[in-house]
Write a protein that holds these residues in place. Structure first.
Motif, mmCIF file in Angstrom:
data_model
loop_
_atom_site.group_PDB
_atom_site.id
_atom_site.type_symbol
_atom_site.label_atom_id
_atom_site.label_comp_id
_atom_site.label_asym_id
_atom_site.label_seq_id
_atom_site.Cartn_x
_atom_site.Cartn_y
_atom_site.Cartn_z
ATOM 1 N N ILE A 1 0.891 -1.165 0.000
ATOM 2 C CA ILE A 1 0.000 0.000 0.000
ATOM 3 C C ILE A 1 0.924 1.209 0.000
ATOM 4 N N GLU A 2 1.326 1.581 -1.187
ATOM 5 C CA GLU A 2 2.417 2.554 -1.332
ATOM 6 C C GLU A 2 2.076 3.914 -0.747
ATOM 7 N N ARG A 3 0.820 4.321 -0.839
ATOM 8 C CA ARG A 3 0.483 5.664 -0.362
ATOM 9 C C ARG A 3 0.637 5.778 1.159
ATOM 10 N N LEU A 4 0.646 4.636 1.863
ATOM 11 C CA LEU A 4 0.838 4.635 3.306
ATOM 12 C C LEU A 4 2.212 4.101 3.706
ATOM 13 N N GLY A 5 3.031 3.778 2.704
ATOM 14 C CA GLY A 5 4.371 3.281 2.995
ATOM 15 C C GLY A 5 4.407 1.876 3.543
ATOM 16 N N ILE A 6 3.394 1.057 3.210
ATOM 17 C CA ILE A 6 3.327 -0.321 3.702
ATOM 18 C C ILE A 6 3.845 -1.256 2.617
ATOM 19 N N PRO A 7 4.904 -2.014 2.894
ATOM 20 C CA PRO A 7 5.475 -2.898 1.873
ATOM 21 C C PRO A 7 4.609 -4.142 1.678
ATOM 22 N N PRO A 8 4.843 -4.894 0.605
ATOM 23 C CA PRO A 8 4.128 -6.162 0.422
ATOM 24 C C PRO A 8 4.547 -7.158 1.493
ATOM 25 N N TYR A 9 3.730 -8.173 1.681
ATOM 26 C CA TYR A 9 4.062 -9.213 2.659
ATOM 27 C C TYR A 9 3.443 -10.530 2.227
ATOM 28 N N ASP A 10 4.214 -11.598 2.357
ATOM 29 C CA ASP A 10 3.717 -12.941 2.066
ATOM 30 C C ASP A 10 3.656 -13.729 3.373
ATOM 31 N N TRP A 11 2.446 -14.166 3.722
ATOM 32 C CA TRP A 11 2.218 -14.828 5.004
ATOM 33 C C TRP A 11 2.751 -16.251 5.043
ATOM 34 N N ILE B 1 -15.207 -7.514 7.264
ATOM 35 C CA ILE B 1 -13.922 -7.419 6.580
ATOM 36 C C ILE B 1 -12.934 -6.704 7.488
ATOM 37 N N ASP B 2 -13.395 -5.619 8.112
ATOM 38 C CA ASP B 2 -12.528 -4.854 9.019
ATOM 39 C C ASP B 2 -12.005 -5.745 10.160
ATOM 40 N N GLU B 3 -12.875 -6.564 10.733
ATOM 41 C CA GLU B 3 -12.463 -7.432 11.841
ATOM 42 C C GLU B 3 -11.315 -8.341 11.411
ATOM 43 N N ALA B 4 -11.451 -8.934 10.238
ATOM 44 C CA ALA B 4 -10.415 -9.837 9.739
ATOM 45 C C ALA B 4 -9.107 -9.097 9.491
ATOM 46 N N VAL B 5 -9.202 -7.960 8.827
ATOM 47 C CA VAL B 5 -7.994 -7.211 8.485
ATOM 48 C C VAL B 5 -7.304 -6.691 9.747
ATOM 49 N N LYS B 6 -8.077 -6.319 10.748
ATOM 50 C CA LYS B 6 -7.481 -5.864 12.009
ATOM 51 C C LYS B 6 -6.707 -6.996 12.689
ATOM 52 N N ARG B 7 -7.261 -8.205 12.660
ATOM 53 C CA ARG B 7 -6.544 -9.328 13.267
ATOM 54 C C ARG B 7 -5.225 -9.585 12.525
ATOM 55 N N LEU B 8 -5.271 -9.455 11.209
ATOM 56 C CA LEU B 8 -4.062 -9.686 10.422
ATOM 57 C C LEU B 8 -3.001 -8.613 10.696
ATOM 58 N N PHE B 9 -3.414 -7.371 10.706
ATOM 59 C CA PHE B 9 -2.434 -6.305 10.951
ATOM 60 C C PHE B 9 -1.933 -6.331 12.399
ATOM 61 N N THR B 10 -2.744 -6.812 13.320
ATOM 62 C CA THR B 10 -2.282 -6.924 14.704
ATOM 63 C C THR B 10 -1.059 -7.837 14.794
ATOM 64 N N ILE B 11 -1.078 -8.943 14.063
ATOM 65 C CA ILE B 11 0.079 -9.841 14.047
ATOM 66 C C ILE B 11 1.303 -9.124 13.485
ATOM 67 N N ARG B 12 1.113 -8.396 12.404
ATOM 68 C CA ARG B 12 2.250 -7.705 11.773
ATOM 69 C C ARG B 12 2.806 -6.607 12.691
ATOM 70 N N PHE B 13 1.924 -5.931 13.425
ATOM 71 C CA PHE B 13 2.390 -4.935 14.382
ATOM 72 C C PHE B 13 3.133 -5.609 15.533
ATOM 73 N N ARG B 14 2.608 -6.757 16.005
ATOM 74 C CA ARG B 14 3.263 -7.465 17.112
ATOM 75 C C ARG B 14 4.633 -7.997 16.699
ATOM 76 N N LEU B 15 4.833 -8.206 15.421
ATOM 77 C CA LEU B 15 6.136 -8.629 14.914
ATOM 78 C C LEU B 15 7.090 -7.448 14.709
ATOM 79 N N GLY B 16 6.567 -6.241 14.884
ATOM 80 C CA GLY B 16 7.411 -5.056 14.796
ATOM 81 C C GLY B 16 7.653 -4.558 13.390
ATOM 82 N N PHE B 17 6.798 -4.950 12.449
ATOM 83 C CA PHE B 17 7.029 -4.606 11.043
ATOM 84 C C PHE B 17 6.938 -3.099 10.771
ATOM 85 N N PHE B 18 6.213 -2.352 11.601
ATOM 86 C CA PHE B 18 5.989 -0.943 11.315
ATOM 87 C C PHE B 18 6.699 -0.026 12.311
ATOM 88 N N ASP B 19 7.643 -0.606 13.052
ATOM 89 C CA ASP B 19 8.344 0.164 14.075
ATOM 90 C C ASP B 19 9.810 0.357 13.693
#
Length: 881
Positions: free
Chosen positions: A61-71, A326-344
């Protein structure tokens, strides 16, 4: 224009824009709770962007600076899949289970997460975002290995729910780490639930089990990992349960996982499982219905095949699902990525400084060797045949697993820097004066009649030695090929990887072309060793054609080839599936008798037969169709008969025959048990398996592994494979006599038990302290695995024989004693009822403690002690959350 009047306005505008910028990227503010950051990020996404984040391969999501990710990633027994990185490969999970050592598994998982972080950090810095680079690992597999015919059973921790749950929790805790702010890596428990073959039916099979079996056997380990270990991911299975696909099952996904167990992590489908709703199960009319139902049941991620979730945009627009789901699912997915420190920032995530120097480092290699040693089970040792002397005059090593590599690595494996096979391990171990003679003699199911010759220089393409290879990213040789000149045809892969750039191993075709110029005229055999469909063309004439599946791929072609002539050879192969091999060489056919082969080693002091089976034969829906094996599963649990036939001939030499068996599942070896003096089970032992086996054979390591599965005597001991009822399955319900029992394993020393201390009675809400004294009564230092079982002496015990409720591995020097204590809680002595309730009822229970199960054949020995305890009080219903 007055510039001094403009400057304050410009400053105000700049300040406004800076604040707006800060507000826009609120999700990057590390001082905020993750929940708030995730909420902010998801609120900024369009519906289309959200849905694209629900596929296993996500775009940037380039406009937000989020790189691609393969789960998609695997770490079943070390970081898997990537040939470009050299990593540590530990024993296959069934071998890890044979260690009965949760501390070893926790350390293994911690080391694996460290290596995974090293790969992730390196690939992220290089802007590489493909499959198997991420930190969301779809491991461990905690399905119950209910039937030894299941080809994927070696991915599990065995047949017992308590052992599986205990080892699974250690795996999760080691992998996810103990940092309060960040996950080291994310674990995912699979396959939820009631899943264990047959492989050929897994996309369409509907399991029907009693409520009692569901809770007592199939859900126990999942609950342990979700409730106790806080696993962050769940993979829902292909099959249906009670008529509903698992990924859209009310009971499994909503009532139990989300409501009872309060699971807050993410759920991924198995790859293509959502499409199975309408293609195989026929429970849904089309893709959009399947996708909506899966998301409504809490499946957040679609592992890509046909990408069912891509229809969710249209589903929202049609009003078939609310965008908030849809929001509930996407929030759970991004929570994992945040907990992994991907955006810090990297300086905030302590795991970000792990470099590729961590890969396969010495400490990890040492642990891989230790676990391989711990996993080896000494099944039989008559007249102290083992350990062997290192200065024997001659040792004969024979059999299909003496030099195997894939038989050590198992499946879902990574690529280590060094693999030590059994032959190499033995040669390293013995004295320089000892002759170690090797001959394969037989393959797994056939006599090894092909003798290869190194004639590489007789095969050229355009004047260069080798083969012109054309790879197609499809199954019909269409489109543009990736071409290259290769010196050999030498192709082997396990799981999903890249065969060549852009060519995925799961679905490709390949054509090899070469010019054969024989240096002499004689009868010669072209050998195409493969498990796939092939075509052989010589001078434009088809000699073998199995591409359409009309014939099996017999890869041997024998003819007279004349000196001075040129033969244009074309080999085509269609490689479909998760595993495959394709080798080509030239040689001759010999058909020696088994007796003549055996008599050729009669001058040896000892014969070591390295046999068993291979992960190329038993595995994940692999398309194999040969005697004893079907599409990854086994059609018989017997040792392939060619091996027993050879062993009978080897026995006639009069020399001791030591059987080293490599396998991922229980093998019926009744004749071998009755006639051979020593048998070792070495599983698929990882990169250091050859060293570990040699350590045991020659006494540098005292064997201490214990079986995590029952070894039955015969196929007739097993219920039908498709019957998921636990009646007569596993040691817990099997009423017959096993060949080797769950928990069995011998040592080069002996252990005795005494001074058992338990209360005479206890209440339904109380705990039970169990103390026992263990003594090493032999002449060697060794390790003992103390096992605690209970049996409910009640009429309504659902035919349960006994259940494991505790175990400890301890090391004792010769003559040393140690007092060991277990504390049983009400949960440990509870039972599940037909309503899915866990209760402790008044009555008697029988408790046994020792180095094995309390079987009749060991009565009168000091291998175990038994005590009956009275449970008093009112029925106690345990609260299940």
């Amino acid at each position: 224009m007055n510039v001094y009047k403009i400057i304050p306005a410009l400053v105000a505008i700049f300040f406004f824009l800076a604040c707006a910028k800060k507000e826009e990227y609120l999700f990057r503010d590390t001082s905020l709770p993750i929940e708030q950051r995730v909420e902010d990020l998801v609120s900024r996404l369009t519906l289309e962007e959200k849905v694209l984040q629900m596929a296993s391969t996500t775009p940037a999501i380039e406009r937000l600076g989020i790189p691609p990710y393969d789960w998609q990633n695997e770490c079943l027994h070390g970081v898997g899949k990537l040939a470009e990185y050299k990593v540590t490969v530990y024993p296959q999970p069934i071998g890890m289970a044979a260690t009965w050592d949760e501390n070893s598994i926790l350390k293994m998982a911690d080391y694996t997460a460290e290596e995974g972080r090293a790969v992730y950090n390196d690939t992220s810095a290089k802007k590489k975002f493909g499959s198997y680079y991420g930190l969301t690992y779809w491991s461990p597999n905690i399905n119950i290995f209910r039937d030894p015919r299941w080809g994927r059973g070696h991915e599990t921790f065995g047949e017992d729910p308590y052992l599986t749950g205990t080892l699974g929790k250690a795996f999760v805790r080691g992998l996810q780490g103990d940092d309060p702010d960040y996950l080291k890596a994310s674990a995912c428990a699979k396959h939820y639930a009631v899943h264990s073959g047959p492989e050929s039916l897994r996309h369409e099979f509907n399991t029907e089990v009693s409520t009692y079996d569901l809770w007592d056997t199939y859900l126990t380990s999942f609950k342990d990992l979700v409730v106790d270990a806080k696993v962050t991911g769940i993979m829902c299975a292909y099959n249906a349960y009670a008529g509903r696909p698992c990924c859209g099952n009310d009971l499994l996904m909503i009532d139990i996982l989300r409501n009872k167990w309060k699971f807050t992590g993410y759920v991924t489908s198995d790859c293509g499982a959502i499409d199975d709703f309408y293609t195989y199960h026929k429970t849904h009319p089309d893709t959009i219905s399947a996708a909506v139902d899966a998301v409504m049941h809490g499946t957040d991620l679609d592992c890509i095949r046909d990408i069912a979730f891509k229809t969710l945009v249209e589903a929202v627009k049609q009003g078939r699902i609310e965008e908030r789901k849809i929001d509930e699912a996407v929030k759970r997915l991004f929570t994992i990525r945040f907990r992994l420190g991907f955006f810090d920032p990297q300086d905030k995530v302590k795991y970000s400084n792990i470099t590729i120097d961590a890969l396969d480092r010495q400490e990890h290699k040492d642990h891989a060797l230790k676990m391989a040693q711990q996993s080896i089970v000494l099944l039989k040792n008559e007249n102290q045949t083992l350990p062997l002397r290192k200065n024997l005059r001659k040792i004969a090593v024979v059999g299909p697993n003496a030099t195997t590599e894939i038989g050590l690595l198992g499946n879902y494996h990574g690529y280590p820097s060094k693999i030590v096979n059994l032959l190499e391990g033995i040669r390293r171990k013995v004295s320089p004066q000892t002759e170690v003679y090797y001959q394969k003699m037989v393959d797994y199911i056939d006599i090894d009649s092909f003798v290869s010759e190194d004639r590489r220089d007789e095969f050229t393409y355009n004047g260069n030695t080798g083969y012109y290879a054309e790879y197609y990213n499809n199954l019909d040789f269409s489109g543009t090929a990736l071409s290259e000149l290769q010196k050999d045809i030498d192709l082997s892969y396990m799981g999903e990887t890249e065969i060549a750039k852009g060519i995925k191993s799961t679905s490709f075709s390949v054509r090899y072309t070469t010019l054969f110029r024989p240096k002499e005229t004689k009868v010669q055999t072209l050998n195409i060793d493969t498990d796939k469909r092939i075509k052989l063309i010589i001078n434009n004439e088809v000699k073998i054609d199995a591409l359409e599946g009309k014939t099996k791929p017999n890869g041997l072609y024998t003819s007279t080839f004349e000196k001075g002539k040129e033969y244009k050879i074309v080999i085509e192969a269609v490689m479909k599936g998760r595993h495959g091999k394709l080798f080509f060489n030239l040689g001759r056919i010999e058909n020696p008798s088994l007796n003549s082969l055996a008599m050729g080693v009669k001058d040896a002091d000892v014969i070591i037969f390295a046999g068993g089976i291979s992960p190329e034969l038993e595995g994940e829906q692999n398309g194999v169709d040969c005697e004893g094996f079907q599409d990854g599963d086994r059609t018989t649990i017997k040792l392939p008969k060619i091996q027993t036939m050879l062993l009978k001939e080897l026995k006639k030499t009069g020399k001791p025959v030591v059987f080293v068996m490599m396998t991922g599942s229980a093998i019926a070896i009744d004749w071998e048990d009755k006639n051979l003096p020593a048998i070792l089970n070495a599983w698929y032992g990882g990169q250091s398996a050859g060293t570990a086996i040699a350590d045991v054979l020659f006494g540098d390591y005292n064997p201490s592994g214990r079986l995590p599965v029952t070894f039955y005597k015969d196929d007739k001991d097993l219920p039908p494979f498709t019957d998921y009822s636990m009646k007569d399955r596993t040691y817990r319900y099997f009423k017959g006599e096993s060949l080797y029992s769950f928990g069995h394993g011998l040592s080069y020393t002996t252990f005795a038990y005494d001074n058992l201390q338990v209360p005479e009675k206890v209440t339904t809400t109380g705990t039970i302290s169990v103390k026992v004294n263990v003594t090493n009564t032999g002449q060697r230092d060794g390790e003992e695995v103390i096992q605690l079982y209970i049996s409910h002496l009640l009429e309504d015990n659902h035919n349960l024989v006994r259940s494991l409720k505790g175990f400890k591995r301890i090391a004792l020097k010769k003559g040393e004693s140690q007092s060991v204590e277990f504390v049983l809680t009400p949960k440990d002595i509870s039972r599940w009822n037909d309503s899915g309730e866990q209760t402790v009822s008044p009555g008697n229970i029988q408790l046994s403690i020792g180095g094995c199960q309390p079987e009749k054949k060991f009565e009168g020995t000091n291998k175990f002690l038994i005590k009956t305890i009275k449970i008093e009080g009112n029925k106690n219903k345990l609260v299940s959350n």
